[in-house]
Design a protein around this motif. Structure first.
Motif, PDB file in Angstrom:
ATOM      1  N   THR A 293       0.791  -1.487  -0.344  1.00 24.89           N
ATOM      2  CA  THR A 293       0.057   0.118  -0.133  1.00 24.89           C
ATOM      3  C   THR A 293       0.559   1.222   0.039  1.00 24.89           C
ATOM      4  O   THR A 293       0.545   2.582  -0.747  1.00 24.89           O
ATOM      5  CB  THR A 293      -0.599  -0.147   1.359  1.00 24.89           C
TER       6      THR A 293
ATOM      7  N   THR B 202      -6.752  -1.092  -2.723  1.00 26.83           N
ATOM      8  CA  THR B 202      -6.276  -1.162  -1.918  1.00 26.83           C
ATOM      9  C   THR B 202      -7.924  -1.719  -0.681  1.00 26.83           C
ATOM     10  O   THR B 202      -8.463  -0.743  -0.903  1.00 26.83           O
ATOM     11  CB  THR B 202      -5.587  -0.543  -1.252  1.00 26.83           C
TER      12      THR B 202
ATOM     13  N   ALA C  21      -6.128  -1.980   4.788  1.00 29.18           N
ATOM     14  CA  ALA C  21      -4.763  -1.429   4.365  1.00 29.18           C
ATOM     15  C   ALA C  21      -4.694  -0.564   4.065  1.00 29.18           C
ATOM     16  O   ALA C  21      -3.257  -0.019   4.659  1.00 29.18           O
ATOM     17  CB  ALA C  21      -4.136  -2.415   2.602  1.00 29.18           C
ATOM     18  N   VAL C  22      -5.364   0.254   4.067  1.00 30.74           N
ATOM     19  CA  VAL C  22      -5.351   2.243   3.935  1.00 30.74           C
ATOM     20  C   VAL C  22      -5.248   2.630   5.023  1.00 30.74           C
ATOM     21  O   VAL C  22      -4.347   2.697   5.828  1.00 30.74           O
ATOM     22  CB  VAL C  22      -6.577   2.834   2.783  1.00 30.74           C
TER      23      VAL C  22
END
Lengths: 202, 226, 197
Positions: free
Chosen positions: C17, C109, C113-114
């Motif tokens: 990411t 994404t 994950a972000v």
């Protein structure tokens, strides 16, 4: 329901959890108002999301109100489609022409909250209206318009012209915010800590 | 069983007096509390885990003053609210149960294990990863029970846990409250829920007006309703 | 909540990411400062290829990019008249490329994950920001969205049922009051479940 929840005395211990809950709920309210779609008042469709932003400042005050908006923006940035029209992601915060308005919302909630805290507990109508216009419209456009001009490569004056069309709808939302805040602060005192005298944690 | 004591407890919000001169010692396994809306019974049970601090008098749980040791008391006393929607605090079923195990020095593996066991016990395993708001009303109240019991409290306080449920789910929750090994204190308007409890307390206008075996206390309450 | 994420196994989905974020910002800056129409067209073609490689659903992607087109519909003519059509086309092109790239990042994404990437980026500021608390608040808010949406929906329905068109005020007051009650109840539940213990 019955003789429940309001009874929870706001003692020092439970204030933080209650504040946290109010921040999360108002953040969710801004999202829910965007998901609800525009509402037709007469012939004009009105997007309610910005009403949520104004309400956050006017109901929760500067600290909790701004945090509620910030939290909403974080959820949007990480990819939840919470902006009106089911948009989201980091694009709307950076390269989008309307990116500035999102930062403007933060400033707007802070300004509205700060001024509202100074008008309580009386919250007289006309000063409250002025405070909410300053926070809900002036502060938002102050950040929003230059960013739009920058991202679109347009002159500032032209960009201001493009935005005039939204002012009437914004004014309606400001009036609604003030009327709601009047009723709520009367029925439900103590939402915003008073700036002088008793210094509770806001 | 825990020993919960109310000594000279009074509570007023502004000039409205909600409870006055309450003296109780709660040691039985299953205790029902009944009374009209606004009688003060919800406020009374909220004092057991410190959600409300009395304006006068003291409440103790196993000798611990709730006002001063709220943290330790809350580890002993779990609380079930009326509206299951408002006590779910995390997005998914599993996360909500695991929330109760934060800050207890447990390893992630232990948390996962205890969470799974609690979900299993209440028939929620297949919903572990589902959004909690999609559960039915009855399942949400089961989730609330699972989330409270996973922390292994000695006492469960439930404030009208069946009021917002349909008849079938109300019966299911009622049956569970009858079989739990923990001490159970239930506030309710569903009188049949407490008919077989060990003790029933009737609250009227902020005072204890009847206290004893269910048959006798409920008869006194029904007479009040006439 | 999977948000705008569109599940997949492409290289773009699997890339770290933070790397994706870095490349995205780099591209946006480079393209944004380029005065050369050829570079911008080349970038546009590159973005189309990336979308093809990621195999994200066209419709979902278009829905994110379409609002920009609406704005361009108004602003490009103005810009064309003010500063010439080449400049107008260049600006529009840069903007579309940047928005499309950002959309691609978001669609490939996961929200988790972000969030993790953001927490990593916030690490240097640990002294000022309690990232645990932030994570908790984010989860709490995600849980509150359906709760408050239900409140909003019920108030809208009540308005329809009464047959009154009603003012905006007749919606806003009950929505705010009920939201505050929900916050009180939720706050109590957080305390009862040991939030601050």
């Amino acid at each position: 329901m019955t003789d429940t929840v309001r009874s929870s005395a706001p003692t020092g211990r439970i204030m933080p959890a209650r504040d946290l809950a109010q921040i999360a709920i108002f953040s969710a309210l801004i999202a829910a108002l965007g998901l609800a779609g525009p509402l037709n008042i007469g012939p004009v469709p009105i997007t309610l999301q910005t009403l949520g932003v104004m309400l956050a400042g006017a109901i929760l005050g500067p600290r909790k109100g701004t945090l509620a908006v910030l939290l909403f923006l974080v959820l949007t940035a990480v990819g939840l489609p919470l902006l009106a029209g089911a948009r989201g992601g980091i694009g709307v915060f950076t390269v989008s022409p309307a990116a500035g308005y999102l930062y403007g919302w933060l400033l707007g909630a802070a300004v509205t909250g700060y001024l509202t805290a100074r008008l309580l507990p009386k919250y007289p109508f006309w000063p409250a209206l002025g405070a909410t216009i300053l926070g809900g419209i002036v502060a938002v456009y102050l950040v929003g318009i230059p960013v739009m001009a920058l991202n679109l490569g347009l002159p500032l004056v032209t960009t201001i012209g493009l935005n005039l069309a939204f002012i009437p709808g914004d004014l309606i939302k400001v009036i609604v915010t003030v009327l709601v805040a009047r009723q709520v602060h009367k029925a439900y005192p103590g939402l915003i800590a008073l700036p002088k005298g008793r210094r509770e944690v806001d | 069983m825990s020993s919960i004591r109310f000594e000279q407890v009074g509570q007023s919000f502004g000039d409205r007096c909600v409870l006055r001169n309450v003296n109780l010692s709660l040691t039985e396994h299953r205790i029902g509390i009944v009374g009209a809306n606004g009688s003060g019974k919800s406020t009374l049970v909220r004092m057991i885990n410190g959600l409300v601090t009395p304006t006068s008098g003291t409440v103790t749980v196993d000798g611990l003053d709730v006002a001063r040791h709220a943290r330790d008391v809350r580890r002993k006393v779990g609380f079930i609210f009326t509206n299951p929607d408002n006590q779910i605090v995390m997005p998914t079923v599993q996360e909500d149960v695991a929330f109760s195990l934060r800050r207890r020095g447990l390893s992630p593996a232990e948390i996962a294990e205890r969470t799974a066991a609690a979900l299993e016990q209440f028939g929620l395993s297949e919903h572990a990863e589902h959004p909690a708001h999609r559960l039915s009303g009855g399942q949400k109240q089961l989730l609330a029970l699972a989330s409270v019991l996973v922390a292994r409290p000695a006492t469960i306080v439930a404030d009208e846990p069946t009021t917002l449920l349909d008849a079938r789910n109300a019966r299911r929750i009622g049956e569970l409250l009858h079989t739990l090994p923990q001490q159970v204190i239930v506030v309710t308007h569903h009188l049949h829920l407490v008919e077989e409890f060990d003790r029933v307390i009737v609250i009227e206008e902020g005072m204890v007006v009847a206290d004893g075996a269910p048959a006798q206390a409920l008869a006194a309450y029904r007479a009040l309703l006439q | 909540m999977i948000g705008l994420y569109s599940p997949g196994t492409s290289l773009i989905h699997r890339a770290p990411t933070l790397l994706k974020l870095f490349l995205l910002s780099l591209c946006v800056v480079l393209i944004g400062s380029s005065p050369n129409p050829w570079i911008v067209s080349g970038a546009a073609a590159g973005v189309v290829l990336l979308f093809l490689a990621a195999r994200v659903p066209v419709r979902a992607a278009a829905a994110q990019i379409a609002p920009i087109l609406l704005i361009l519909l108004v602003t490009v003519p103005i810009q064309g008249l003010l500063s010439g059509w080449t400049v107008a086309a260049l600006m529009a092109g840069r903007l579309l490329v940047a928005v499309a790239l950002a959309t691609l990042f978001t669609m490939t994404t996961t929200v988790t994950a972000v969030l993790e990437a953001f927490q990593k980026l916030l690490r240097p500021f640990r002294r000022f920001i309690d990232t645990d608390r932030v994570g908790l608040l984010v989860a709490l808010t995600i849980r509150c969205i359906p709760l408050v949406s239900d409140i909003v929906r019920e108030v809208f329905e009540a308005r329809t049922a009464r047959g009154t068109r009603g003012s905006l005020l007749s919606i806003a007051v009950p929505v705010v009051v009920r939201s505050l009650y929900a916050a009180d109840a939720l706050g109590e539940a957080l305390v009862a479940r040991g939030l601050d213990d």
